[in-house]
Enzyme design. Structure first.
Site, PDB file in Angstrom:
ATOM      1  CG  MET A 109      46.917  12.821  26.976  1.00  0.00           C
ATOM      2  SD  MET A 109      45.233  12.892  26.359  1.00  0.00           S
ATOM      3  CE  MET A 109      44.316  12.485  27.820  1.00  0.00           C
ATOM      4  CB  ALA A 159      47.668  16.890  34.419  1.00  0.00           C
ATOM      5  N   GLY A 178      51.162   2.694  31.527  1.00  0.00           N
ATOM      6  CA  GLY A 178      50.766   2.252  32.859  1.00  0.00           C
ATOM      7  C   GLY A 178      49.667   1.193  32.849  1.00  0.00           C
ATOM      8  CG  HIS A 232      52.143  10.827  34.156  1.00  0.00           C
ATOM      9  ND1 HIS A 232      51.272  11.646  34.816  1.00  0.00           N
ATOM     10  CD2 HIS A 232      51.463  10.303  33.112  1.00  0.00           C
ATOM     11  CE1 HIS A 232      50.096  11.633  34.198  1.00  0.00           C
ATOM     12  NE2 HIS A 232      50.180  10.826  33.170  1.00  0.00           N
TER      13      HIS A 232
HETATM   14  O1  PAF Z   1      47.194   7.588  28.556  1.00  0.00           O
HETATM   15  C1  PAF Z   1      47.270   8.728  28.058  1.00  0.00           C
HETATM   16  O2  PAF Z   1      47.666   9.701  28.703  1.00  0.00           O
HETATM   17  C2  PAF Z   1      46.868   8.920  26.600  1.00  0.00           C
HETATM   18  O3  PAF Z   1      45.781   8.121  26.279  1.00  0.00           O
HETATM   19  C3  PAF Z   1      48.030   8.727  25.613  1.00  0.00           C
HETATM   20  C4  PAF Z   1      48.554   7.308  25.638  1.00  0.00           C
HETATM   21  C5  PAF Z   1      49.156   9.683  25.963  1.00  0.00           C
HETATM   22  C6  PAF Z   1      47.556   9.035  24.193  1.00  0.00           C
HETATM   23  O4  PAF Z   1      47.081  10.337  24.078  1.00  0.00           O
END
Ligand code: PAF
Length: 276
Positions: A28, A30, A145, A35
């Site tokens: 999502m 940020a 993660g 990530h």
């Molecule tokens: O973990 C996240 O950032 C969200 O829950 C995901 C897996 C991208 C789904 O919107």
């Protein structure tokens, strides 16, 4: 890095790549080093690494949380370029959802435990969007993660229920040097809250060091008390559970995990450690 905002364009591009293997990291945005470690892992095991940035409205049960969710897209794109990501999918909401779209998947007890109890409907929203993203990207490998441990189990369950041909890969939690789990929400913490938040990792480690399968209720109660004793910290749950079912761990549990959620000021944080 190639950037796409429509399903049609990204599909066309990925189809043109023939038999190349695809590693997918849904986010999502940020983006932080957590990530980026998923991107690095995807790059190691695939020909093409695809990342999606989509703040999914259907998984938020608090409209303010959705409104305030950070969206630093220019910085995120620079980080992905630097990390060697090949493809970014960054669709608008209208590209993913029609008006009044309905979704319900019977995920079983996993949906309502722990996070599901505090965030009703959250995992319906997560499975809804991940299903759509998998259908668009059609990856060979999906990287998520350990920080969102329950999310990983829920998505694994969906993948198996729907027979989606993708391999799930869980990547370890990335932490700041003082132990705080990296999270897009950490930027909301004031410097003082940031210090108080360290109690979360300290308590998880304390539980790991004192783990005794015969004493779980006491251990959980003491862990809750430790969190609550820290200024500005309001624990929501602290549970020591079977790593597959998230039901209370017992002597037969092959994996045991301690999971917790706490509010630090106005920021809700989650974290966990594998105990066994
Ligand atoms: O973990 C996240 O950032 C969200 O829950 C995901 C897996 C991208 C789904 O919107």
């Amino acid at each position: 890095m190639k950037t796409f905002t429509t399903r049609r364009d990204i599909r066309e591009y990925l189809t043109s790549q023939g038999a190349a293997t695809i590693g997918f990291v849904p986010t999502m945005g940020a983006l932080h080093n957590g990530h980026l470690s998923l991107i690095a892992r995807a790059r190691q095991g695939n020909d093409i690494t695809v990342c999606s940035i989509f703040v999914n409205p259907t998984q938020f049960n608090d409209p303010n949380d959705l409104k305030n969710y950070p969206r630093p897209i220019a910085e995120d794109m620079a980080k992905l370029e630097q990390a060697g990501c090949d493809v970014l999918f960054n669709p608008p909401v209208t590209e993913i959802y029609d008006d009044n779209e309905q979704w319900h998947l019977n995920i079983g007890p996993l949906e309502h435990l722990l996070e599901g109890d505090f965030r009703p409907g959250h995992y319906q929203g997560v499975t809804q969007v991940v299903y759509k993203l998998l259908d668009i990207v059609k990856p060979d490998n999906l990287y998520m993660g350990q920080k969102d441990y329950q999310q990983f189990l829920v998505v694994s369950r969906m993948v198996s229920l729907m027979g989606i041909p993708v391999k799930m890969v869980m990547c370890p939690i990335e932490r700041e040097t003082d132990g705080l789990a990296m999270s897009s929400r950490n930027i909301h913490l004031t410097p003082a809250e940031r210090q108080h938040a360290l109690v979360i990792f300290k308590t998880l480690n304390w539980v790991k060091a004192n783990f005794n399968i015969d004493n779980l209720p006491t251990l959980q109660k003491d862990a809750m008390a430790k969190l609550a004793a820290e200024e500005g910290v309001q624990p929501e749950y602290f549970s020591i559970v079977d790593g597959k079912t998230l039901l209370p761990a017992d002597a037969n549990s092959e994996t045991v995990v301690a999971l917790t959620a706490a509010r630090v000021g106005n920021t809700r944080l989650i974290d966990n450690v594998l105990i066994k």
